[in-house]
Design a protein around this motif. Sequence first.
Motif, PDB file in Angstrom:
ATOM      1  N   TYR A 102     -24.920 -33.284 -35.348  1.00  0.00           N
ATOM      2  CA  TYR A 102     -24.921 -32.585 -34.068  1.00  0.00           C
ATOM      3  C   TYR A 102     -23.886 -31.487 -34.144  1.00  0.00           C
ATOM      4  O   TYR A 102     -22.792 -31.696 -34.682  1.00  0.00           O
ATOM      5  CB  TYR A 102     -24.521 -33.534 -32.924  1.00  0.00           C
ATOM      6  CG  TYR A 102     -25.434 -34.717 -32.775  1.00  0.00           C
ATOM      7  CD1 TYR A 102     -26.562 -34.632 -31.955  1.00  0.00           C
ATOM      8  CD2 TYR A 102     -25.172 -35.910 -33.440  1.00  0.00           C
ATOM      9  CE1 TYR A 102     -27.413 -35.727 -31.818  1.00  0.00           C
ATOM     10  CE2 TYR A 102     -26.021 -37.003 -33.310  1.00  0.00           C
ATOM     11  CZ  TYR A 102     -27.138 -36.904 -32.494  1.00  0.00           C
ATOM     12  OH  TYR A 102     -27.988 -37.968 -32.368  1.00  0.00           O
ATOM     13  N   SER A 103     -24.196 -30.323 -33.616  1.00  0.00           N
ATOM     14  CA  SER A 103     -23.148 -29.305 -33.510  1.00  0.00           C
ATOM     15  C   SER A 103     -23.394 -28.448 -32.284  1.00  0.00           C
ATOM     16  O   SER A 103     -24.493 -28.430 -31.716  1.00  0.00           O
ATOM     17  CB  SER A 103     -23.073 -28.446 -34.778  1.00  0.00           C
ATOM     18  OG  SER A 103     -24.253 -27.747 -35.000  1.00  0.00           O
ATOM     19  N   GLY A 104     -22.346 -27.754 -31.874  1.00  0.00           N
ATOM     20  CA  GLY A 104     -22.475 -26.905 -30.704  1.00  0.00           C
ATOM     21  C   GLY A 104     -21.377 -25.873 -30.687  1.00  0.00           C
ATOM     22  O   GLY A 104     -20.353 -26.014 -31.371  1.00  0.00           O
ATOM     23  N   ARG A 105     -21.598 -24.811 -29.934  1.00  0.00           N
ATOM     24  CA  ARG A 105     -20.636 -23.717 -29.882  1.00  0.00           C
ATOM     25  C   ARG A 105     -20.682 -23.084 -28.510  1.00  0.00           C
ATOM     26  O   ARG A 105     -21.761 -22.914 -27.940  1.00  0.00           O
ATOM     27  CB  ARG A 105     -21.027 -22.679 -30.938  1.00  0.00           C
ATOM     28  CG  ARG A 105     -20.114 -21.471 -30.985  1.00  0.00           C
ATOM     29  CD  ARG A 105     -20.722 -20.389 -31.881  1.00  0.00           C
ATOM     30  NE  ARG A 105     -19.775 -19.308 -32.103  1.00  0.00           N
ATOM     31  CZ  ARG A 105     -20.064 -18.161 -32.669  1.00  0.00           C
ATOM     32  NH1 ARG A 105     -21.292 -17.915 -33.111  1.00  0.00           N
ATOM     33  NH2 ARG A 105     -19.145 -17.226 -32.827  1.00  0.00           N
ATOM     34  N   VAL A 106     -19.511 -22.700 -28.017  1.00  0.00           N
ATOM     35  CA  VAL A 106     -19.456 -21.844 -26.829  1.00  0.00           C
ATOM     36  C   VAL A 106     -18.536 -20.674 -27.135  1.00  0.00           C
ATOM     37  O   VAL A 106     -17.560 -20.816 -27.880  1.00  0.00           O
ATOM     38  CB  VAL A 106     -18.935 -22.577 -25.567  1.00  0.00           C
ATOM     39  CG1 VAL A 106     -19.960 -23.580 -25.074  1.00  0.00           C
ATOM     40  CG2 VAL A 106     -17.598 -23.264 -25.854  1.00  0.00           C
ATOM     41  N   GLY A 107     -18.862 -19.515 -26.588  1.00  0.00           N
ATOM     42  CA  GLY A 107     -18.054 -18.339 -26.850  1.00  0.00           C
ATOM     43  C   GLY A 107     -18.137 -17.335 -25.723  1.00  0.00           C
ATOM     44  O   GLY A 107     -18.952 -17.466 -24.802  1.00  0.00           O
TER      45      GLY A 107
ATOM     46  N   ALA B 225     -13.884  -5.559 -26.128  1.00  0.00           N
ATOM     47  CA  ALA B 225     -13.242  -5.663 -27.434  1.00  0.00           C
ATOM     48  C   ALA B 225     -12.988  -7.098 -27.874  1.00  0.00           C
ATOM     49  O   ALA B 225     -12.655  -7.345 -29.026  1.00  0.00           O
ATOM     50  CB  ALA B 225     -11.918  -4.912 -27.410  1.00  0.00           C
ATOM     51  N   ILE B 226     -13.175  -8.042 -26.949  1.00  0.00           N
ATOM     52  CA  ILE B 226     -12.765  -9.412 -27.257  1.00  0.00           C
ATOM     53  C   ILE B 226     -13.938 -10.309 -27.672  1.00  0.00           C
ATOM     54  O   ILE B 226     -15.068 -10.113 -27.218  1.00  0.00           O
ATOM     55  CB  ILE B 226     -12.024 -10.026 -26.030  1.00  0.00           C
ATOM     56  CG1 ILE B 226     -11.128 -11.177 -26.498  1.00  0.00           C
ATOM     57  CG2 ILE B 226     -13.011 -10.481 -24.969  1.00  0.00           C
ATOM     58  CD1 ILE B 226     -10.164 -11.638 -25.429  1.00  0.00           C
ATOM     59  N   ASN B 227     -13.657 -11.224 -28.562  1.00  0.00           N
ATOM     60  CA  ASN B 227     -14.631 -12.246 -28.937  1.00  0.00           C
ATOM     61  C   ASN B 227     -13.863 -13.534 -29.242  1.00  0.00           C
ATOM     62  O   ASN B 227     -12.964 -13.536 -30.077  1.00  0.00           O
ATOM     63  CB  ASN B 227     -15.432 -11.798 -30.172  1.00  0.00           C
ATOM     64  CG  ASN B 227     -16.572 -12.744 -30.501  1.00  0.00           C
ATOM     65  OD1 ASN B 227     -16.891 -13.652 -29.736  1.00  0.00           O
ATOM     66  ND2 ASN B 227     -17.216 -12.513 -31.645  1.00  0.00           N
ATOM     67  N   VAL B 228     -14.213 -14.606 -28.533  1.00  0.00           N
ATOM     68  CA  VAL B 228     -13.582 -15.908 -28.810  1.00  0.00           C
ATOM     69  C   VAL B 228     -14.671 -16.979 -28.841  1.00  0.00           C
ATOM     70  O   VAL B 228     -15.664 -16.885 -28.121  1.00  0.00           O
ATOM     71  CB  VAL B 228     -12.545 -16.314 -27.726  1.00  0.00           C
ATOM     72  CG1 VAL B 228     -11.332 -15.407 -27.780  1.00  0.00           C
ATOM     73  CG2 VAL B 228     -13.172 -16.291 -26.322  1.00  0.00           C
ATOM     74  N   SER B 229     -14.491 -17.971 -29.705  1.00  0.00           N
ATOM     75  CA  SER B 229     -15.461 -19.069 -29.670  1.00  0.00           C
ATOM     76  C   SER B 229     -14.854 -20.360 -30.184  1.00  0.00           C
ATOM     77  O   SER B 229     -13.883 -20.360 -30.940  1.00  0.00           O
ATOM     78  CB  SER B 229     -16.737 -18.726 -30.439  1.00  0.00           C
ATOM     79  OG  SER B 229     -16.669 -19.105 -31.787  1.00  0.00           O
ATOM     80  N   ALA B 230     -15.462 -21.458 -29.757  1.00  0.00           N
ATOM     81  CA  ALA B 230     -15.084 -22.796 -30.214  1.00  0.00           C
ATOM     82  C   ALA B 230     -16.364 -23.521 -30.596  1.00  0.00           C
ATOM     83  O   ALA B 230     -17.369 -23.421 -29.891  1.00  0.00           O
ATOM     84  CB  ALA B 230     -14.373 -23.551 -29.095  1.00  0.00           C
ATOM     85  N   ALA B 231     -16.325 -24.216 -31.739  1.00  0.00           N
ATOM     86  CA  ALA B 231     -17.525 -24.927 -32.187  1.00  0.00           C
ATOM     87  C   ALA B 231     -17.124 -26.261 -32.784  1.00  0.00           C
ATOM     88  O   ALA B 231     -16.030 -26.405 -33.334  1.00  0.00           O
ATOM     89  CB  ALA B 231     -18.282 -24.097 -33.212  1.00  0.00           C
ATOM     90  N   TYR B 232     -18.037 -27.234 -32.686  1.00  0.00           N
ATOM     91  CA  TYR B 232     -17.734 -28.580 -33.139  1.00  0.00           C
ATOM     92  C   TYR B 232     -18.993 -29.210 -33.731  1.00  0.00           C
ATOM     93  O   TYR B 232     -20.094 -29.033 -33.216  1.00  0.00           O
ATOM     94  CB  TYR B 232     -17.241 -29.422 -31.956  1.00  0.00           C
ATOM     95  CG  TYR B 232     -16.926 -30.842 -32.320  1.00  0.00           C
ATOM     96  CD1 TYR B 232     -15.780 -31.141 -33.058  1.00  0.00           C
ATOM     97  CD2 TYR B 232     -17.766 -31.885 -31.928  1.00  0.00           C
ATOM     98  CE1 TYR B 232     -15.479 -32.457 -33.396  1.00  0.00           C
ATOM     99  CE2 TYR B 232     -17.470 -33.200 -32.259  1.00  0.00           C
ATOM    100  CZ  TYR B 232     -16.322 -33.484 -32.992  1.00  0.00           C
ATOM    101  OH  TYR B 232     -16.036 -34.777 -33.330  1.00  0.00           O
TER     102      TYR B 232
END
Lengths: 315, 315, 315
Positions: free
Chosen positions: A163-168, A173-180
């Motif tokens: 299972y995996s997932g990501r939110v961003g 100019a900005i880009n941030v994300s977290a994924a697991y």
Amino acid sequence: AQSSVTLFGVVDVAARYTKANGQDVYSLASGGNATSRLGVRGVEDLGGGLKAGFWLESRINADAGTTDSAFWARRSTISVWGDFGEVRLGRFKNSTKLAYEDFDPVTATGLGSVENLYSDLGTKAGLGRYDNQVTYVLPANLGGFYGSVDVAAGEGSTFGKSYSGRVGYKANAINVSAAYMESGVDTKYKLLTLGASYDFGVAKPSLIYTTTEFGALKQEVWTAAVTAPLGSGSVWASYSDAADKSTVASTKYKASQFAAGYVYNLSKRTALYTTVSLIDNGEKATFNLNGNVPAVAPAGDGRVGGFDLGVRHNF
Amino acid sequence: AQSSVTLFGVVDVAARYTKANGQDVYSLASGGNATSRLGVRGVEDLGGGLKAGFWLESRINADAGTTDSAFWARRSTISVWGDFGEVRLGRFKNSTKLAYEDFDPVTATGLGSVENLYSDLGTKAGLGRYDNQVTYVLPANLGGFYGSVDVAAGEGSTFGKSYSGRVGYKANAINVSAAYMESGVDTKYKLLTLGASYDFGVAKPSLIYTTTEFGALKQEVWTAAVTAPLGSGSVWASYSDAADKSTVASTKYKASQFAAGYVYNLSKRTALYTTVSLIDNGEKATFNLNGNVPAVAPAGDGRVGGFDLGVRHNF
Amino acid sequence: AQSSVTLFGVVDVAARYTKANGQDVYSLASGGNATSRLGVRGVEDLGGGLKAGFWLESRINADAGTTDSAFWARRSTISVWGDFGEVRLGRFKNSTKLAYEDFDPVTATGLGSVENLYSDLGTKAGLGRYDNQVTYVLPANLGGFYGSVDVAAGEGSTFGKSYSGRVGYKANAINVSAAYMESGVDTKYKLLTLGASYDFGVAKPSLIYTTTEFGALKQEVWTAAVTAPLGSGSVWASYSDAADKSTVASTKYKASQFAAGYVYNLSKRTALYTTVSLIDNGEKATFNLNGNVPAVAPAGDGRVGGFDLGVRHNF
């Protein structure tokens, strides 16, 4: 009906020098800047905001004319899109791989890939692409928010479901994300990756923080990178630091990688490039340079270096 | 000269549930409604009613990005057509496979294929496609009559030469055909298949009768099927009954398959579908569901069932 | 950007009869006149006289739907051209193979290939195509002079680096060239090939002289050939004579090959052809007919013959 089918790809070959354990290797290598590949993809407008499409993509080791043993191993998918987002079925990259690639100046490709220091902790869980995967991708109109969730059925694999997932969030100019990601049958292999970049125009710095965990084993990797336009190309550099955080004392290690390069665009589709990368394996570490490096593995506690000069053509 | 070259294919992936020997398997499967494939074909008009063309077609297991070990195993041929008909050389389906596929609502594909109950009687003769084959196909202007004869050279195979042929008649609502194959060196493997369908508009019922024979071993399979338009799609069902007719007593078995499905067309090229299929293995039978079913073989005298829900895109 | 990508290929299948050691073999064979293949290539104009391009080409054994184990084994390259000539990287034919192919009426393909008598002297050096190769090709505007030099990195191969080069002159009716290759780690495998042809219009005779050498082992092959237009096709014949010139007495042999054929063009892209070839193995020679000949190897000191009738379609 044929009009929407596109044949596309990349051919990228570099002359490469690597050194490990005091041994010099001169080689021709495929994919120094972008993985050589051939693909076929298409999209059909079904009306009412609904679309269907497919994507087939095969890796090419252009130095030797070979492919992966699974011919369409890079991607073989069918998708349906709508206002609700995208549902995709088949084999392709999971959300965590997309997450750290986005913040690596070389999108995890070639001598300077951040993946060089990533460990699967002996699990064979694999980084990145899974068979039998179903993904749901959020639609593009969420005011900068994006994300996806995947499940890989795991049939035929001894490693079971993943299972995996990501939110961003990406805006201006900005880009941030977290994924697991979590995968495995009993003890789970877990990968967490956080990334951020800010494009100042004159330069775009980025940070990646990735941890992997499998029972008592744990790894932590920090990367700081920057990309900057220079002439008709761009220059980039990245520094990564990997440390063993296991609760099992005997596996302790430290390693770092410094990589840098210049990509000179002859056109929008064709570029010359050069890359230099140096891994410093501290203590028991045996990390090696990614790519088609002939088999000279580093001894524990040793340095591995590489340099290449190549040409990349997208079609 | 390039203008007549066409890149075509199918990507079809389904979420699938199967049960055999009491074991549930959830999987992603390729080709639930039509085999996923990529092909290249072309035709050249040589003038004077003569045409030449080629056809290359490769199977894709889209759930995992793999192909057959012979890349162009579905078809690799060159043809010359004229008023006399078509002469075709290479690897492709023989006449008997074409004959029973025509009367199976799912053209021998997916969980409900009529081939699920067909046995090669341990000969490894193979159903369907042969290497080194030469075919002559009758021209299209024979007032509804059609047919073809094949010979496969058999070189490189331990099974020797194969011969097959088919004659049929199709006009207005009716379609009937008979086909026969013989292959092997000493004892011949023989396959006879008869088929008929009648399109009433509201529904198209069909019948298939197939026997295979190899020395004292013999199998007989009856299939009754129906396809009917429903909404913007079609519903279908088939019932097959296989019986051992060998003159060797110890091999006696009986088995039946009931399959049904619905195909909902999102467009001419894209469809959602669902299939359900149940094989009832009587006595010593061990027939299994076709397709990418993970390896849970039925015990003798057991039931095997499956269900899938998929999406198919032709390009 | 897609406009310059071309999908191209050949499908060529023949009915073939061969005889070796008194055994008749009837087969269907791929590539009797031109190797069946599928390719993708493209060129991009970078401006200022500079161009970039790629070329991917895969062999097809069209009689059985198989490919080489390295899928793009025929060619996988990236090139940059300019007034200075061409620089090419990847896997492709070296200069010596190009040199003798140019003077063989069948470009070293099918039953009558001059390569049938060429020996690598047990070195496994391979004729023709190398991985990890860099080539420089002279520009086209040198008043008829042409040439190229190659180096193959040899990494991953036990045979080490290879170097080859060719110079030639082609103007009006005349074409002459000389090419040389050296490869290996300690003892070098050396191939020298000289070729000449003159197009009288009514007929084009050609000569090839090729020697291979590996330590005390040496082979010398002479070929005299002719091609002549005839009706809407061309007729050709070649005679080759191979002799062992080793300074090791025990390996002495002599062999000759006579080959001839007719190619009848149905159009610019499609042809029917027939080939006949006979190898006369004198003394200890065991040369065999090239191509998909089923495995009946000639005994020493025996004759091998073949005949085919095929159809070739270029796309």
